[in-house]
Design an enzyme around this catalytic site. Structure first.
Site, PDB file in Angstrom:
ATOM      1  N   GLU A   1      -0.250 -17.726  -8.635  1.00 25.80           N
ATOM      2  CA  GLU A   1       0.734 -16.936  -9.380  1.00 25.80           C
ATOM      3  C   GLU A   1       2.180 -17.247  -9.008  1.00 25.80           C
ATOM      4  OE1 GLU A   1      -0.249 -12.773  -9.420  1.00 25.80           O
ATOM      5  OE2 GLU A   1      -2.345 -13.177  -9.877  1.00 25.80           O
TER       6      GLU A   1
ATOM      7  N   ASN B   1     -12.183  -2.126  -4.649  1.00 27.77           N
ATOM      8  CA  ASN B   1     -12.032  -2.509  -6.048  1.00 27.77           C
ATOM      9  C   ASN B   1     -13.255  -3.339  -6.453  1.00 27.77           C
ATOM     10  OD1 ASN B   1     -11.267  -3.649  -8.521  1.00 27.77           O
ATOM     11  ND2 ASN B   1      -9.860  -5.089  -7.565  1.00 27.77           N
TER      12      ASN B   1
ATOM     13  N   CYS C   1      -6.160  -6.629  -7.026  1.00 28.58           N
ATOM     14  CA  CYS C   1      -5.933  -6.079  -5.692  1.00 28.58           C
ATOM     15  C   CYS C   1      -5.308  -7.107  -4.760  1.00 28.58           C
ATOM     16  CB  CYS C   1      -7.232  -5.516  -5.119  1.00 28.58           C
ATOM     17  SG  CYS C   1      -8.608  -6.667  -5.156  1.00 28.58           S
ATOM     18  N   HIS C   2      -5.393  -8.396  -5.097  1.00 25.55           N
ATOM     19  CA  HIS C   2      -4.781  -9.436  -4.277  1.00 25.55           C
ATOM     20  C   HIS C   2      -3.259  -9.337  -4.274  1.00 25.55           C
ATOM     21  CE1 HIS C   2      -5.045 -11.144  -8.354  1.00 25.55           C
ATOM     22  NE2 HIS C   2      -3.961 -11.838  -8.024  1.00 25.55           N
TER      23      HIS C   2
ATOM     24  N   TYR D   1       0.845  -1.195   0.000  1.00 23.42           N
ATOM     25  CA  TYR D   1       0.000   0.000   0.000  1.00 23.42           C
ATOM     26  C   TYR D   1       0.883   1.248   0.000  1.00 23.42           C
ATOM     27  CZ  TYR D   1      -3.441  -3.498   1.318  1.00 23.42           C
ATOM     28  OH  TYR D   1      -4.241  -4.614   1.341  1.00 23.42           O
TER      29      TYR D   1
END
Length: 185
Positions: A174, A139, A147-148, A116
Site C-alpha cells: 500500500e 478480525n 486490520c494490518h 489502537y
C-alpha cells in the site's frame, strides 16, 4: 462507513450454508470461509485465532465458487497494486464491541495507518485501546477488513494474527510509489 469499503453485514448466528476452501494467492494459500454470497473468514497459515473446524462448513473446490473466485481475483489485483478497495461482501459474527471495531477498520483509507488508541478514542474512551487490540487481533476476514493498517502508538508494527512479516508486506503493497522507490532495501 466509507463508501469505498468492503460491503459488510453482521449476523447473530452462523448459518448452515458455510463452506471453506484453500484459496491460492500471491500472499500464499489462505483458508477462506464463505457463508452464502459473503466471505466470512480469511486466514493465513499459522493464524493466531483460526476458526474452529465445526465453524467452517464443508470443504469445496475454490474454482467455480463465486465468493472464492472473487476473493482470489481481488487479492491478486490488490497485490499488483491495481485495487485499493474490495467489493467481495463480508459477514462477521462478533460481539457488539468487536463489530464496532471492525466497522471502523474498513474506514481506514488504503495506504494509511491508525493506532489502537486512535480507534479507542473514536469509540469514546482511550482506555479501551487494549480491548481494541483484542478485537483487531480476532478480525475473521484478514486483508479485506484491513486490520494490518493498525499500528502501535509509536508507529511500530505490533501484533498481527497472520504474522508481522505479512503485516509488513501488506503495508508495503500500500505504500505510495515514491515511498517505495526511496527505500534502499
Amino acid at each position: 462507513m466509507d463508501s469505498h469499503a468492503t460491503p459488510r453485514s453482521r449476523s447473530t448466528g452462523m448459518t448452515t450454508d458455510r463452506r471453506h476452501a484453500t484459496v491460492t494467492t500471491d500472499l500464499g494459500d489462505l483458508l477462506a470461509v464463505a457463508e452464502g454470497d459473503a466471505l466470512a473468514g480469511l486466514y493465513f497459515p499459522r493464524h493466531w485465532h483460526p476458526p474452529k473446524v465445526e465453524d467452517i462448513g464443508a470443504e469445496v473446490p475454490s474454482a467455480g465458487d463465486p465468493v472464492f473466485e472473487a476473493t482470489r481475483r481481488e487479492l491478486g489485483e490488490y497485490v499488483r497494486r491495481e485495487r485499493t478497495t474490495f467489493t467481495v461482501p463480508t459477514v462477521t459474527h462478533g460481539d457488539a464491541f468487536s463489530e464496532r471495531v471492525w466497522d471502523l477498520l474498513v474506514t481506514i483509507p488504503y495506504g494509511e495507518t491508525t493506532t489502537y488508541g486512535a480507534i479507542a478514542r473514536e469509540l469514546g474512551n482511550v482506555g479501551l485501546a487494549q480491548r481494541v487490540g483484542q478485537a483487531v487481533g480476532r478480525n475473521p476476514v484478514s486483508v479485506l477488513i484491513p486490520c494490518h493498517r493498525v499500528v502501535g502508538a509509536d508507529g511500530s508494527l505490533t501484533g498481527y494474527a497472520g504474522g508481522l512479516d505479512r503485516k509488513a508486506r501488506l503495508l508495503e503493497i500500500e505504500e505510495p510509489p515514491e515511498v517505495a522507490e526511496s527505500r534502499l532495501f
